[in-house]
Motif scaffolding. Structure first.
Motif, PDB file in Angstrom:
ATOM      1  N   PRO A 160       0.817  -1.229   0.000  1.00 22.53           N
ATOM      2  CA  PRO A 160       0.000   0.000   0.000  1.00 22.53           C
ATOM      3  C   PRO A 160       0.842   1.266   0.000  1.00 22.53           C
ATOM      4  CG  PRO A 160      -0.104  -1.092   2.133  1.00 22.53           C
ATOM      5  CD  PRO A 160       0.567  -2.036   1.210  1.00 22.53           C
ATOM      6  N   LEU A 161       2.012   1.234   0.634  1.00 23.73           N
ATOM      7  CA  LEU A 161       2.885   2.408   0.656  1.00 23.73           C
ATOM      8  C   LEU A 161       3.366   2.747  -0.748  1.00 23.73           C
ATOM      9  CD1 LEU A 161       4.574   4.545   2.140  1.00 23.73           C
ATOM     10  CD2 LEU A 161       6.335   2.785   2.484  1.00 23.73           C
ATOM     11  N   MET A 162       3.833   1.756  -1.495  1.00 20.79           N
ATOM     12  CA  MET A 162       4.339   1.996  -2.837  1.00 20.79           C
ATOM     13  C   MET A 162       3.207   2.331  -3.803  1.00 20.79           C
ATOM     14  SD  MET A 162       7.300  -0.966  -2.950  1.00 20.79           S
ATOM     15  CE  MET A 162       8.044  -0.410  -4.476  1.00 20.79           C
ATOM     16  N   GLN A 163       2.026   1.782  -3.578  1.00 19.02           N
ATOM     17  CA  GLN A 163       0.883   2.131  -4.421  1.00 19.02           C
ATOM     18  C   GLN A 163       0.490   3.589  -4.242  1.00 19.02           C
ATOM     19  OE1 GLN A 163      -1.969  -0.840  -3.214  1.00 19.02           O
ATOM     20  NE2 GLN A 163      -1.575  -2.114  -5.020  1.00 19.02           N
ATOM     21  N   SER A 164       0.534   4.081  -3.012  1.00 20.61           N
ATOM     22  CA  SER A 164       0.156   5.472  -2.755  1.00 20.61           C
ATOM     23  C   SER A 164       1.182   6.459  -3.300  1.00 20.61           C
ATOM     24  CB  SER A 164      -0.015   5.693  -1.246  1.00 20.61           C
ATOM     25  OG  SER A 164       1.218   5.509  -0.556  1.00 20.61           O
ATOM     26  N   GLN A 165       2.451   6.045  -3.376  1.00 18.76           N
ATOM     27  CA  GLN A 165       3.497   6.944  -3.862  1.00 18.76           C
ATOM     28  C   GLN A 165       3.537   7.028  -5.382  1.00 18.76           C
ATOM     29  OE1 GLN A 165       6.973   5.319  -2.000  1.00 18.76           O
ATOM     30  NE2 GLN A 165       6.689   6.494  -0.109  1.00 18.76           N
ATOM     31  N   GLY A 166       3.046   6.001  -6.045  1.00 16.25           N
ATOM     32  CA  GLY A 166       3.070   6.009  -7.497  1.00 16.25           C
ATOM     33  C   GLY A 166       4.464   5.729  -8.060  1.00 16.25           C
ATOM     34  N   SER A 167       4.580   5.838  -9.378  1.00 16.54           N
ATOM     35  CA  SER A 167       5.853   5.513 -10.041  1.00 16.54           C
ATOM     36  C   SER A 167       6.352   6.633 -10.933  1.00 16.54           C
ATOM     37  CB  SER A 167       5.676   4.233 -10.872  1.00 16.54           C
ATOM     38  OG  SER A 167       4.642   4.395 -11.829  1.00 16.54           O
ATOM     39  N   LYS A 168       5.873   7.856 -10.722  1.00 20.04           N
ATOM     40  CA  LYS A 168       6.282   8.966 -11.584  1.00 20.04           C
ATOM     41  C   LYS A 168       7.768   9.275 -11.436  1.00 20.04           C
ATOM     42  CE  LYS A 168       1.758  11.238 -11.805  1.00 20.04           C
ATOM     43  NZ  LYS A 168       0.982  12.473 -11.538  1.00 20.04           N
ATOM     44  N   GLU A 169       8.282   9.250 -10.208  1.00 21.93           N
ATOM     45  CA  GLU A 169       9.702   9.549 -10.004  1.00 21.93           C
ATOM     46  C   GLU A 169      10.583   8.479 -10.636  1.00 21.93           C
ATOM     47  OE1 GLU A 169      10.586  10.297  -5.940  1.00 21.93           O
ATOM     48  OE2 GLU A 169       8.993  11.777  -5.678  1.00 21.93           O
ATOM     49  N   GLU A 170      10.165   7.203 -10.552  1.00 20.54           N
ATOM     50  CA  GLU A 170      10.929   6.141 -11.190  1.00 20.54           C
ATOM     51  C   GLU A 170      10.943   6.315 -12.709  1.00 20.54           C
ATOM     52  OE1 GLU A 170       8.889   5.681  -8.736  1.00 20.54           O
ATOM     53  OE2 GLU A 170       9.836   4.410  -7.211  1.00 20.54           O
ATOM     54  N   GLU A 171       9.798   6.684 -13.270  1.00 16.88           N
ATOM     55  CA  GLU A 171       9.724   6.903 -14.713  1.00 16.88           C
ATOM     56  C   GLU A 171      10.612   8.064 -15.141  1.00 16.88           C
ATOM     57  OE1 GLU A 171       5.615   7.481 -15.442  1.00 16.88           O
ATOM     58  OE2 GLU A 171       5.053   5.386 -15.072  1.00 16.88           O
ATOM     59  N   ALA A 172      10.660   9.115 -14.320  1.00 16.85           N
ATOM     60  CA  ALA A 172      11.532  10.249 -14.635  1.00 16.85           C
ATOM     61  C   ALA A 172      12.997   9.847 -14.577  1.00 16.85           C
ATOM     62  CB  ALA A 172      11.256  11.405 -13.672  1.00 16.85           C
ATOM     63  N   ALA A 173      13.346   9.029 -13.573  1.00 18.01           N
ATOM     64  CA  ALA A 173      14.733   8.574 -13.457  1.00 18.01           C
ATOM     65  C   ALA A 173      15.138   7.710 -14.652  1.00 18.01           C
ATOM     66  CB  ALA A 173      14.913   7.798 -12.147  1.00 18.01           C
ATOM     67  N   LEU A 174      14.232   6.849 -15.104  1.00 20.58           N
ATOM     68  CA  LEU A 174      14.525   6.036 -16.285  1.00 20.58           C
ATOM     69  C   LEU A 174      14.706   6.903 -17.519  1.00 20.58           C
ATOM     70  CD1 LEU A 174      12.037   3.054 -15.772  1.00 20.58           C
ATOM     71  CD2 LEU A 174      14.527   2.983 -15.588  1.00 20.58           C
ATOM     72  N   ASN A 179      19.979   3.333 -14.422  1.00 22.59           N
ATOM     73  CA  ASN A 179      19.802   1.892 -14.581  1.00 22.59           C
ATOM     74  C   ASN A 179      18.977   1.347 -13.410  1.00 22.59           C
ATOM     75  OD1 ASN A 179      21.588   1.526 -12.349  1.00 22.59           O
ATOM     76  ND2 ASN A 179      23.351   1.568 -13.744  1.00 22.59           N
ATOM     77  N   GLY A 180      18.716   0.039 -13.426  1.00 22.23           N
ATOM     78  CA  GLY A 180      17.855  -0.551 -12.407  1.00 22.23           C
ATOM     79  C   GLY A 180      18.396  -0.398 -10.996  1.00 22.23           C
ATOM     80  N   TRP A 181      19.709  -0.594 -10.841  1.00 27.92           N
ATOM     81  CA  TRP A 181      20.323  -0.484  -9.517  1.00 27.92           C
ATOM     82  C   TRP A 181      20.238   0.945  -9.001  1.00 27.92           C
ATOM     83  CZ3 TRP A 181      21.386  -4.209  -6.288  1.00 27.92           C
ATOM     84  CH2 TRP A 181      22.226  -3.984  -5.203  1.00 27.92           C
ATOM     85  N   GLN A 182      20.569   1.922  -9.823  1.00 25.40           N
ATOM     86  CA  GLN A 182      20.472   3.327  -9.419  1.00 25.40           C
ATOM     87  C   GLN A 182      19.028   3.721  -9.139  1.00 25.40           C
ATOM     88  OE1 GLN A 182      22.284   5.034 -12.900  1.00 25.40           O
ATOM     89  NE2 GLN A 182      24.296   5.236 -11.921  1.00 25.40           N
ATOM     90  N   LEU A 183      18.115   3.194  -9.937  1.00 23.28           N
ATOM     91  CA  LEU A 183      16.695   3.502  -9.747  1.00 23.28           C
ATOM     92  C   LEU A 183      16.220   3.054  -8.373  1.00 23.28           C
ATOM     93  CD1 LEU A 183      13.980   4.422 -11.016  1.00 23.28           C
ATOM     94  CD2 LEU A 183      13.694   2.059 -11.785  1.00 23.28           C
ATOM     95  N   PHE A 184      16.629   1.874  -7.981  1.00 21.56           N
ATOM     96  CA  PHE A 184      16.157   1.357  -6.691  1.00 21.56           C
ATOM     97  C   PHE A 184      16.791   2.106  -5.526  1.00 21.56           C
ATOM     98  CE2 PHE A 184      16.693  -1.511  -3.036  1.00 21.56           C
ATOM     99  CZ  PHE A 184      15.366  -1.776  -2.757  1.00 21.56           C
ATOM    100  N   TRP A 185      18.124   2.221  -5.508  1.00 22.18           N
ATOM    101  CA  TRP A 185      18.813   2.766  -4.336  1.00 22.18           C
ATOM    102  C   TRP A 185      18.677   4.276  -4.201  1.00 22.18           C
ATOM    103  CZ3 TRP A 185      19.896   0.014  -0.379  1.00 22.18           C
ATOM    104  CH2 TRP A 185      20.218  -1.334  -0.505  1.00 22.18           C
ATOM    105  N   ARG A 186      18.567   4.992  -5.310  1.00 19.62           N
ATOM    106  CA  ARG A 186      18.541   6.454  -5.239  1.00 19.62           C
ATOM    107  C   ARG A 186      17.144   7.060  -5.322  1.00 19.62           C
ATOM    108  NH1 ARG A 186      23.804   8.444  -8.833  1.00 19.62           N
ATOM    109  NH2 ARG A 186      25.369   7.195  -7.712  1.00 19.62           N
ATOM    110  N   VAL A 187      16.191   6.280  -5.847  1.00 19.40           N
ATOM    111  CA  VAL A 187      14.844   6.832  -6.009  1.00 19.40           C
ATOM    112  C   VAL A 187      13.827   6.073  -5.156  1.00 19.40           C
ATOM    113  CG1 VAL A 187      13.000   7.378  -7.635  1.00 19.40           C
ATOM    114  CG2 VAL A 187      15.394   7.572  -8.355  1.00 19.40           C
ATOM    115  N   THR A 188      13.774   4.760  -5.314  1.00 17.49           N
ATOM    116  CA  THR A 188      12.731   3.983  -4.647  1.00 17.49           C
ATOM    117  C   THR A 188      13.023   3.772  -3.166  1.00 17.49           C
ATOM    118  OG1 THR A 188      12.261   2.821  -6.717  1.00 17.49           O
ATOM    119  CG2 THR A 188      11.456   1.823  -4.683  1.00 17.49           C
TER     120      THR A 188
END
Length: 226
Positions: A160-174, A179-188
């Motif tokens: 529920p926490l990740m659903q409420s936050q959405g994925s816009k920041e991850e999409e911007a980072a991509l 890359n996947g590792w940077q996306l997880f550790w620096r954004v998610t």
């Protein structure tokens, strides 16, 4: 003039009083009774009981089980929450239901399932005996049973926490080339770190306090699985 949305003072104090009564009776009172009974014969007796060989063996085994289960369920919970909240696929609702099964199944039944799989008369019992691999009445069986009853806690808190936050920041980072590792550790991860910690605390508390499932697979062998 009194606001139309103002709470009724009687209802407010009645709700607060009911809440405090439940907390006192069902939380504070049992904890106080436990502390009083534990220290009834004095701190010396309590310390001696806590430092007895059987107690130290049980504490060591509990910590070793928690040390194996909590990281494993944390990795699973983060991966499950990431997959459910970031990808669309068939069976997502079913997957969420499967993750929550240990919350609704009796822990004793969970332990019995592992006994039916890994016991001598179980599905894999003959093969395990042939290769001299012991799961039940040993450390691996305790870890499996504990992992079963605790693995929903991290995932259930993060979904529920990740659903409420959405994925816009991850999409911007991509879009910016992460890359996947940077996306997880620096954004998610910075957004979910407190949720991960909360899930780990709940998982650890349940792992250290679980008895039903463990009692089925452990065998209560003194200084080994007790």
């Amino acid at each position: 003039m009194k606001r139309a949305t103002a709470d009724n003072w009687l209802a407010r104090y009645l709700c607060i009083g009911t809440l405090l009564a439940f907390v006192l009776v069902f939380l504070v009172l049992p904890v106080c009774v436990i502390l009083i009974e534990a220290l009834r014969l004095g701190l010396g007796f309590y310390g001696a009981a806590l430092s007895a060989p059987n107690s130290l063996s049980a504490i060591r085994l509990t910590l070793l089980v928690a040390l194996a289960v909590v990281p494993m369920n944390t990795v699973f919970g983060v991966c499950a929450a990431w997959a459910i909240t970031h990808f669309k696929f068939r069976g997502k609702a079913l997957l969420i239901s499967l993750i929550e099964i240990p919350l609704w199944v009796s822990p004793v039944i969970g332990g019995l399932v592992f006994a039916l799989i890994f016991g001598r008369q179980g599905w894999l019992g003959t093969w395990l005996d042939t290769h001299q691999i012991q799961i039940l009445f040993a450390y691996p069986g305790i870890v499996l049973a504990t992992a079963f009853v605790t693995f929903p806690f991290v995932a259930r808190g993060l979904i529920p926490l990740m659903q409420s936050q959405g994925s816009k920041e991850e999409e911007a980072a991509l879009t910016l080339g992460a890359n996947g590792w940077q996306l997880f550790w620096r954004v998610t991860f910075p957004k979910i770190k407190w949720g991960v910690l909360y899930g780990m605390i709940l998982c650890n508390a349940r792992a250290m306090g679980e008895f039903g499932a463990v009692s089925v697979v452990a065998g209560n062998i003194e200084d080994q699985t007790n």
